[in-house]
Design a protein around this motif. Sequence first.
Motif, mmCIF file in Angstrom:
data_model
loop_
_atom_site.group_PDB
_atom_site.id
_atom_site.type_symbol
_atom_site.label_atom_id
_atom_site.label_comp_id
_atom_site.label_asym_id
_atom_site.label_seq_id
_atom_site.Cartn_x
_atom_site.Cartn_y
_atom_site.Cartn_z
ATOM 1 N N GLY A 129 3.478 50.096 25.558
ATOM 2 C CA GLY A 129 4.886 49.700 25.500
ATOM 3 C C GLY A 129 5.774 50.649 26.284
ATOM 4 O O GLY A 129 6.650 50.208 27.040
ATOM 5 N N PHE A 130 5.537 51.938 26.153
ATOM 6 C CA PHE A 130 6.392 52.902 26.845
ATOM 7 C C PHE A 130 6.013 53.046 28.326
ATOM 8 O O PHE A 130 6.862 53.397 29.152
ATOM 9 C CB PHE A 130 6.338 54.245 26.136
ATOM 10 C CG PHE A 130 7.064 54.247 24.822
ATOM 11 C CD1 PHE A 130 8.451 54.269 24.771
ATOM 12 C CD2 PHE A 130 6.371 54.181 23.620
ATOM 13 C CE1 PHE A 130 9.134 54.246 23.568
ATOM 14 C CE2 PHE A 130 7.029 54.155 22.405
ATOM 15 C CZ PHE A 130 8.418 54.187 22.375
ATOM 16 N N LEU A 131 4.752 52.752 28.681
ATOM 17 C CA LEU A 131 4.383 52.758 30.104
ATOM 18 C C LEU A 131 5.037 51.609 30.857
ATOM 19 O O LEU A 131 5.271 51.702 32.065
ATOM 20 C CB LEU A 131 2.862 52.674 30.251
ATOM 21 C CG LEU A 131 2.072 53.957 29.994
ATOM 22 C CD1 LEU A 131 0.576 53.672 30.088
ATOM 23 C CD2 LEU A 131 2.464 55.053 30.984
ATOM 24 N N SER A 132 5.309 50.511 30.150
ATOM 25 C CA SER A 132 5.921 49.360 30.818
ATOM 26 C C SER A 132 7.342 49.652 31.285
ATOM 27 O O SER A 132 7.887 48.917 32.111
ATOM 28 C CB SER A 132 5.928 48.154 29.871
ATOM 29 O OG SER A 132 6.785 48.388 28.763
ATOM 30 N N ILE A 133 7.950 50.721 30.781
ATOM 31 C CA ILE A 133 9.315 51.070 31.207
ATOM 32 C C ILE A 133 9.342 51.345 32.708
ATOM 33 O O ILE A 133 10.217 50.866 33.435
ATOM 34 C CB ILE A 133 9.818 52.301 30.434
ATOM 35 C CG1 ILE A 133 9.890 51.989 28.931
ATOM 36 C CG2 ILE A 133 11.169 52.752 30.948
ATOM 37 C CD1 ILE A 133 10.213 53.203 28.081
ATOM 38 N N ASP A 134 8.362 52.107 33.210
ATOM 39 C CA ASP A 134 8.368 52.500 34.616
ATOM 40 C C ASP A 134 7.933 51.386 35.547
ATOM 41 O O ASP A 134 8.099 51.512 36.754
ATOM 42 C CB ASP A 134 7.459 53.722 34.817
ATOM 43 C CG ASP A 134 8.117 54.997 34.309
ATOM 44 O OD1 ASP A 134 9.358 55.019 34.221
ATOM 45 O OD2 ASP A 134 7.389 55.950 33.982
ATOM 46 N N ILE A 135 7.363 50.303 35.004
ATOM 47 C CA ILE A 135 7.043 49.165 35.865
ATOM 48 C C ILE A 135 8.328 48.572 36.425
ATOM 49 O O ILE A 135 8.401 48.158 37.585
ATOM 50 C CB ILE A 135 6.239 48.102 35.085
ATOM 51 C CG1 ILE A 135 4.884 48.678 34.678
ATOM 52 C CG2 ILE A 135 6.045 46.840 35.922
ATOM 53 C CD1 ILE A 135 4.030 47.729 33.880
ATOM 54 N N ASP A 136 9.368 48.536 35.610
ATOM 55 C CA ASP A 136 10.679 48.076 36.087
ATOM 56 C C ASP A 136 11.348 49.125 36.973
ATOM 57 O O ASP A 136 12.020 48.776 37.951
ATOM 58 C CB ASP A 136 11.589 47.767 34.896
ATOM 59 C CG ASP A 136 11.242 46.447 34.239
ATOM 60 O OD1 ASP A 136 10.628 45.598 34.915
ATOM 61 O OD2 ASP A 136 11.558 46.264 33.054
ATOM 62 N N ARG A 137 11.177 50.379 36.677
ATOM 63 C CA ARG A 137 11.930 51.424 37.346
ATOM 64 C C ARG A 137 11.322 51.850 38.688
ATOM 65 O O ARG A 137 12.034 52.304 39.575
ATOM 66 C CB ARG A 137 12.041 52.636 36.427
ATOM 67 C CG ARG A 137 12.739 52.363 35.107
ATOM 68 C CD ARG A 137 12.761 53.607 34.248
ATOM 69 N NE ARG A 137 13.572 54.652 34.873
ATOM 70 C CZ ARG A 137 13.510 55.937 34.568
ATOM 71 N NH1 ARG A 137 12.634 56.337 33.656
ATOM 72 N NH2 ARG A 137 14.279 56.813 35.165
#
Length: 421
Positions: A129-137
């Motif tokens: 869940g928290f790794l998916s943050i950088d997929i957008d960034r």
Amino acid sequence: MSPPGTLYTDYNQTVLDLFDYVIYPGNGTVSNVSNCYLSFGSYHPEIYADGTVENNVSCDSPYYGIASRGGIGIAFGALSILMLPFSMNNLHRLGKMHVKREHKRFRLISRRWQWYWVFVIHALSAVAGFLSIDIDRDYIQGTSLTSYGAVFTSIFPCCLGAVWEMTRHWGSFEERQSYEDDPYGFRDDKLRTNYFLLAPIFVYLFGFLFFLLTVLRNWTNVIRVNSDFIVDSRWKVGIFLGVVCFILIITHVFVIRHYWHPKRLPWRIPLCFLGVAVMLSYSIALSFDGSLSPFNPSSSVVAVSVWGYIPVLYLLFVMNITANFQKNDDKVILEQRAVREQERMRVALETVVVHDDDDAGEPTVLDEEKTLDGSSPLAYSATYDFDGKPRPSQKRTYTNAEIKAFARANAKRSNNTDEPS
């Protein structure tokens, strides 16, 4: 993808050629096989003659703000963490031993394995869940996407492991209850013995192959967002083996019902089967449709959330909620032992014969209408005296030791009576 700022191209071409750097005007980067740097707007990397680079910002650096995928990923990770204390409490409550010693056929670890797998699911869900943050960034996808792909894909085999251990332990507990009821009622059955020996081996074998083919792979191909990765044969074979593993788990339910004849199938098992079925269906679907894949940065966020995140949370929720209605196995066994002991005592007291004293002429019989709970004392009465006249009934309260002694004496007398004269 065009660069969001003016492209920077003020480099020494000789140095670029020496280290195989190429400027890509399409996305505003300068890179070779090993390194990639942003080269637009305020990003001006300096490449020196010895190959060192200063003022460099990697292509996979977080350039944009958090978007919908990152927000949903945060919610997914946070919810998995919030449910962790409930799983820990269920492990403590259901995995605690309440008998003096455990039977070698029914080890304490058996009932705990489900929750060990659940803890792994909690951890992987939070990390994914928290790794998916950088997929957008990230400006260009890199280690964030590859790490996310490996972690998120690991969740599905772990869910299979948790559901298998839950199902297997249900069967083990049914066997334990049958054994407690009649330890000598088990006939030698090689087919049954071989099945329960080989079933976990095959389930974990196919589960490991599922993990090996879908998780332990070259995730750098994901960076290219290549549809060939989504539909490659390695992934499809891995999903097929996962389906075989799931079928073996379902088959185990029918085998348990055949051998141990449980009164009912716990609701938690079919409910968890539903969640796993959705996960496997999603894995098959994303093999053919890249717009559904969680490894595609431009895929549908709704599809990833509904088919990828929600089934995992659903599985954790069902396991924890249904566990609140479960009793500790040892406590159930102790209650069943107490009931059987009372039943044996009741049967023994129905036939026990007690003499008032050594000189009594007529035997006295325990009053069958009295109970053992202490509310009304056990009594015996001698109906007639030596002269044939009725006499008042005599009452006495018996201890458990005396009652057991009466039962043993009566059993011994019955055996002596049955012997030929």
